[in-house]
Write a protein that holds these residues in place. Structure first.
Motif, PDB file in Angstrom:
ATOM      1  N   MET A   1       0.844  -1.191   0.000  1.00  0.00           N
ATOM      2  CA  MET A   1       0.000   0.000   0.000  1.00  0.00           C
ATOM      3  C   MET A   1       0.882   1.243   0.000  1.00  0.00           C
ATOM      4  SD  MET A   1      -1.456   0.400   3.885  1.00  0.00           S
ATOM      5  CE  MET A   1      -0.394   0.704   5.280  1.00  0.00           C
ATOM      6  N   ASN A   2       0.319   2.360  -0.420  1.00  0.00           N
ATOM      7  CA  ASN A   2       1.033   3.630  -0.422  1.00  0.00           C
ATOM      8  C   ASN A   2       0.674   4.421   0.831  1.00  0.00           C
ATOM      9  OD1 ASN A   2       2.357   3.301  -2.911  1.00  0.00           O
ATOM     10  ND2 ASN A   2       0.530   3.938  -4.016  1.00  0.00           N
ATOM     11  N   VAL A   3       1.706   4.809   1.571  1.00  0.00           N
ATOM     12  CA  VAL A   3       1.531   5.574   2.808  1.00  0.00           C
ATOM     13  C   VAL A   3       2.143   6.950   2.607  1.00  0.00           C
ATOM     14  CG1 VAL A   3       2.040   5.697   5.269  1.00  0.00           C
ATOM     15  CG2 VAL A   3       1.631   3.477   4.196  1.00  0.00           C
ATOM     16  N   LEU A   4       1.406   7.983   2.985  1.00  0.00           N
ATOM     17  CA  LEU A   4       1.952   9.340   2.941  1.00  0.00           C
ATOM     18  C   LEU A   4       2.377   9.754   4.341  1.00  0.00           C
ATOM     19  CD1 LEU A   4       0.997  12.438   1.006  1.00  0.00           C
ATOM     20  CD2 LEU A   4       1.028  12.643   3.486  1.00  0.00           C
ATOM     21  N   LEU A   5       3.653  10.103   4.464  1.00  0.00           N
ATOM     22  CA  LEU A   5       4.193  10.639   5.713  1.00  0.00           C
ATOM     23  C   LEU A   5       4.234  12.155   5.586  1.00  0.00           C
ATOM     24  CD1 LEU A   5       7.126   8.121   6.206  1.00  0.00           C
ATOM     25  CD2 LEU A   5       5.048   8.253   7.584  1.00  0.00           C
ATOM     26  N   ALA A   6       3.450  12.833   6.402  1.00  0.00           N
ATOM     27  CA  ALA A   6       3.340  14.287   6.313  1.00  0.00           C
ATOM     28  C   ALA A   6       4.345  14.964   7.237  1.00  0.00           C
ATOM     29  CB  ALA A   6       1.926  14.738   6.675  1.00  0.00           C
ATOM     30  N   VAL A   7       5.057  15.940   6.696  1.00  0.00           N
ATOM     31  CA  VAL A   7       5.916  16.836   7.484  1.00  0.00           C
ATOM     32  C   VAL A   7       5.314  18.224   7.310  1.00  0.00           C
ATOM     33  CG1 VAL A   7       8.257  17.713   7.849  1.00  0.00           C
ATOM     34  CG2 VAL A   7       7.912  15.344   7.088  1.00  0.00           C
ATOM     35  N   PRO A   8       4.325  18.563   8.150  1.00  0.00           N
ATOM     36  CA  PRO A   8       3.560  19.804   7.953  1.00  0.00           C
ATOM     37  C   PRO A   8       4.098  20.959   8.780  1.00  0.00           C
ATOM     38  CG  PRO A   8       2.465  18.451   9.573  1.00  0.00           C
ATOM     39  CD  PRO A   8       3.737  17.720   9.183  1.00  0.00           C
ATOM     40  N   GLN A   9       3.679  22.160   8.389  1.00  0.00           N
ATOM     41  CA  GLN A   9       3.938  23.335   9.221  1.00  0.00           C
ATOM     42  C   GLN A   9       3.109  23.235  10.504  1.00  0.00           C
ATOM     43  OE1 GLN A   9       6.124  25.646   8.597  1.00  0.00           O
ATOM     44  NE2 GLN A   9       6.499  25.582   6.387  1.00  0.00           N
ATOM     45  N   GLU A  10       3.631  23.772  11.582  1.00  0.00           N
ATOM     46  CA  GLU A  10       2.889  23.807  12.841  1.00  0.00           C
ATOM     47  C   GLU A  10       1.864  24.942  12.829  1.00  0.00           C
ATOM     48  OE1 GLU A  10       5.258  22.103  16.555  1.00  0.00           O
ATOM     49  OE2 GLU A  10       6.184  23.919  15.783  1.00  0.00           O
ATOM     50  N   ASN A  11       0.863  24.800  13.710  1.00  0.00           N
ATOM     51  CA  ASN A  11      -0.100  25.868  14.017  1.00  0.00           C
ATOM     52  C   ASN A  11      -0.998  26.244  12.845  1.00  0.00           C
ATOM     53  OD1 ASN A  11       1.108  26.080  16.618  1.00  0.00           O
ATOM     54  ND2 ASN A  11       2.720  27.355  15.727  1.00  0.00           N
ATOM     55  N   ASN A  12      -1.135  25.372  11.884  1.00  0.00           N
ATOM     56  CA  ASN A  12      -2.055  25.627  10.778  1.00  0.00           C
ATOM     57  C   ASN A  12      -2.602  24.293  10.292  1.00  0.00           C
ATOM     58  OD1 ASN A  12      -3.527  27.126   9.017  1.00  0.00           O
ATOM     59  ND2 ASN A  12      -1.819  27.729   7.710  1.00  0.00           N
ATOM     60  N   SER A  13      -3.067  23.474  11.236  1.00  0.00           N
ATOM     61  CA  SER A  13      -3.328  22.074  10.952  1.00  0.00           C
ATOM     62  C   SER A  13      -4.478  21.851   9.972  1.00  0.00           C
ATOM     63  CB  SER A  13      -3.595  21.318  12.253  1.00  0.00           C
ATOM     64  OG  SER A  13      -4.645  21.921  12.982  1.00  0.00           O
ATOM     65  N   VAL A  14      -5.545  22.638  10.061  1.00  0.00           N
ATOM     66  CA  VAL A  14      -6.687  22.417   9.174  1.00  0.00           C
ATOM     67  C   VAL A  14      -6.292  22.669   7.719  1.00  0.00           C
ATOM     68  CG1 VAL A  14      -8.973  23.254   8.527  1.00  0.00           C
ATOM     69  CG2 VAL A  14      -8.424  22.869  10.935  1.00  0.00           C
ATOM     70  N   GLN A  15      -5.605  23.772   7.472  1.00  0.00           N
ATOM     71  CA  GLN A  15      -5.165  24.087   6.115  1.00  0.00           C
ATOM     72  C   GLN A  15      -4.168  23.048   5.610  1.00  0.00           C
ATOM     73  OE1 GLN A  15      -4.108  28.198   5.332  1.00  0.00           O
ATOM     74  NE2 GLN A  15      -2.591  27.588   3.809  1.00  0.00           N
ATOM     75  N   GLU A  16      -3.255  22.638   6.478  1.00  0.00           N
ATOM     76  CA  GLU A  16      -2.262  21.646   6.094  1.00  0.00           C
ATOM     77  C   GLU A  16      -2.928  20.303   5.788  1.00  0.00           C
ATOM     78  OE1 GLU A  16       1.854  22.324   6.472  1.00  0.00           O
ATOM     79  OE2 GLU A  16       0.380  23.251   5.178  1.00  0.00           O
ATOM     80  N   LEU A  17      -3.851  19.889   6.628  1.00  0.00           N
ATOM     81  CA  LEU A  17      -4.570  18.641   6.404  1.00  0.00           C
ATOM     82  C   LEU A  17      -5.279  18.659   5.057  1.00  0.00           C
ATOM     83  CD1 LEU A  17      -5.702  15.915   7.609  1.00  0.00           C
ATOM     84  CD2 LEU A  17      -7.672  17.271   8.355  1.00  0.00           C
ATOM     85  N   ASN A  18      -6.005  19.723   4.800  1.00  0.00           N
ATOM     86  CA  ASN A  18      -6.742  19.844   3.550  1.00  0.00           C
ATOM     87  C   ASN A  18      -5.795  19.799   2.348  1.00  0.00           C
ATOM     88  OD1 ASN A  18      -9.364  20.453   2.164  1.00  0.00           O
ATOM     89  ND2 ASN A  18      -8.199  22.242   1.492  1.00  0.00           N
ATOM     90  N   SER A  19      -4.658  20.459   2.471  1.00  0.00           N
ATOM     91  CA  SER A  19      -3.695  20.494   1.379  1.00  0.00           C
ATOM     92  C   SER A  19      -3.116  19.119   1.087  1.00  0.00           C
ATOM     93  CB  SER A  19      -2.569  21.479   1.710  1.00  0.00           C
ATOM     94  OG  SER A  19      -1.574  21.469   0.711  1.00  0.00           O
ATOM     95  N   PHE A  20      -2.670  18.417   2.125  1.00  0.00           N
ATOM     96  CA  PHE A  20      -2.062  17.102   1.919  1.00  0.00           C
ATOM     97  C   PHE A  20      -3.065  16.093   1.378  1.00  0.00           C
ATOM     98  CE2 PHE A  20       1.199  18.562   5.085  1.00  0.00           C
ATOM     99  CZ  PHE A  20       2.291  18.425   4.252  1.00  0.00           C
ATOM    100  N   LEU A  21      -4.294  16.127   1.883  1.00  0.00           N
ATOM    101  CA  LEU A  21      -5.294  15.169   1.420  1.00  0.00           C
ATOM    102  C   LEU A  21      -5.755  15.475   0.002  1.00  0.00           C
ATOM    103  CD1 LEU A  21      -7.589  14.641   4.555  1.00  0.00           C
ATOM    104  CD2 LEU A  21      -5.498  13.435   3.908  1.00  0.00           C
ATOM    105  N   SER A  22      -5.651  16.742  -0.411  1.00  0.00           N
ATOM    106  CA  SER A  22      -6.112  17.150  -1.739  1.00  0.00           C
ATOM    107  C   SER A  22      -5.099  16.862  -2.830  1.00  0.00           C
ATOM    108  CB  SER A  22      -6.434  18.650  -1.750  1.00  0.00           C
ATOM    109  OG  SER A  22      -7.466  18.967  -0.842  1.00  0.00           O
ATOM    110  N   GLN A  23      -3.830  16.968  -2.510  1.00  0.00           N
ATOM    111  CA  GLN A  23      -2.791  16.907  -3.531  1.00  0.00           C
ATOM    112  C   GLN A  23      -2.215  15.519  -3.740  1.00  0.00           C
ATOM    113  OE1 GLN A  23       0.229  19.812  -2.679  1.00  0.00           O
ATOM    114  NE2 GLN A  23      -1.240  21.456  -2.350  1.00  0.00           N
ATOM    115  N   ASN A  24      -2.571  14.583  -2.905  1.00  0.00           N
ATOM    116  CA  ASN A  24      -1.936  13.272  -2.970  1.00  0.00           C
ATOM    117  C   ASN A  24      -2.987  12.161  -2.935  1.00  0.00           C
ATOM    118  OD1 ASN A  24       1.080  14.081  -2.459  1.00  0.00           O
ATOM    119  ND2 ASN A  24      -0.115  15.195  -0.944  1.00  0.00           N
ATOM    120  N   ASN A  25      -2.580  11.024  -3.440  1.00  0.00           N
ATOM    121  CA  ASN A  25      -3.452   9.860  -3.438  1.00  0.00           C
ATOM    122  C   ASN A  25      -2.721   8.714  -2.758  1.00  0.00           C
ATOM    123  OD1 ASN A  25      -5.563   8.123  -3.885  1.00  0.00           O
ATOM    124  ND2 ASN A  25      -4.989   7.670  -6.001  1.00  0.00           N
ATOM    125  N   ALA A  26      -3.093   8.430  -1.514  1.00  0.00           N
ATOM    126  CA  ALA A  26      -2.456   7.370  -0.745  1.00  0.00           C
ATOM    127  C   ALA A  26      -3.537   6.534  -0.064  1.00  0.00           C
ATOM    128  CB  ALA A  26      -1.507   7.962   0.287  1.00  0.00           C
TER     129      ALA A  26
END
Length: 238
Positions: A1-26
């Motif tokens: 299976m394909n796993v995405l490991l996120a290294v996101p910016q802090e203190n902006n979790s909703v925007q970061e979550l939306n961005s990672f889930l939108s741009q990738n297919n895992a």
């Protein structure tokens, strides 16, 4: 299976979550320790539901004095969780409370162990989780490493956990600290992904069957009757 490991910016979790889930297919998305908290949880759940994703994320429970937890969220529904049991000295000094049971979580892929941040330093945590035959160990990390030695030690420990339990061990941190990181080791200890100082979502392909094979199978060679001292509380003032 394909796993995405996120290294996101802090203190902006909703925007970061939306961005990672939108741009990738895992098949599975991993976010670090404390990525979500009570203030943003419902909004995050709504995003995960909308995008029909499967997520394991760190969660800081503000209703429990900041307990660090891992949540398994399937299409917007929390299906299991684990609470960090081994706390750092600093966490204990701040009055944080530890979890009461080291155990795997249930996922649609099989059982998964989630040693949270500091817990990867304790072989006992990974070994207890591996008694339940998980297909994966996921080390969600609060911040990046603070110097090169820590980075080297941390990834060496993760590699050791992979080798001694013959299981995939993967992990990721926030894009914070001196050395943000994401890593993955296969059950032989071979490094299949290592990112440092990089922001983003990193895809690693995991063959879960490799975690089941157990070519050496260390567990039957244990001598639990000789390990009893590990369970003693010697009240050492460390």
């Amino acid at each position: 299976m394909n796993v995405l490991l996120a290294v996101p910016q802090e203190n902006n979790s909703v925007q970061e979550l939306n961005s990672f889930l939108s741009q990738n297919n895992a098949d599975l998305y991993i976010f670090p320790e404390g990525f979500l908290d009570n203030n943003v949880l419902q909004e995050a759940i709504d995003i995960i539901k909308e995008k029909e994703k499967y997520v394991i994320t760190g969660f800081k429970d503000l209703d429990s004095n900041g307990q660090q937890k891992a949540l398994v969220i399937d299409n917007g529904k929390i299906v299991d969780k684990y609470t960090k049991c081994i706390l750092t000295k600093g966490e204990k000094q701040k009055g944080k409370r530890n979890g009461e049971k080291i155990a795997c979580v249930n996922t649609k892929f099989g059982k998964v162990g989630i040693p949270i941040c500091y817990e990867i330093h304790f072989p006992e945590v990974a070994r207890i989780m591996c008694l339940d035959n998980p297909v994966l160990l996921i080390n969600i990390i609060g911040t990046g490493m603070y110097h090169n030695l820590q980075f080297e030690q941390w990834t060496s420990l993760a590699k050791a956990r992979a080798i001694e339990n013959e299981i995939h061990v993967i992990g990721c941190s926030h894009f914070a600290g001196k050395i943000p990181l994401a890593y993955a080791f296969d059950p032989s200890g071979r490094c299949v992904l290592l990112k440092r100082n990089e922001y983003g979502g990193f895809i690693v392909k995991i063959d879960l069957g490799k975690s089941v094979e157990k070519n050496i199978n260390y567990l039957p060679d244990r001598l639990p009757n000789l390990f009893s001292r590990l369970a003693e509380n010697d009240n050492m003032d460390l």
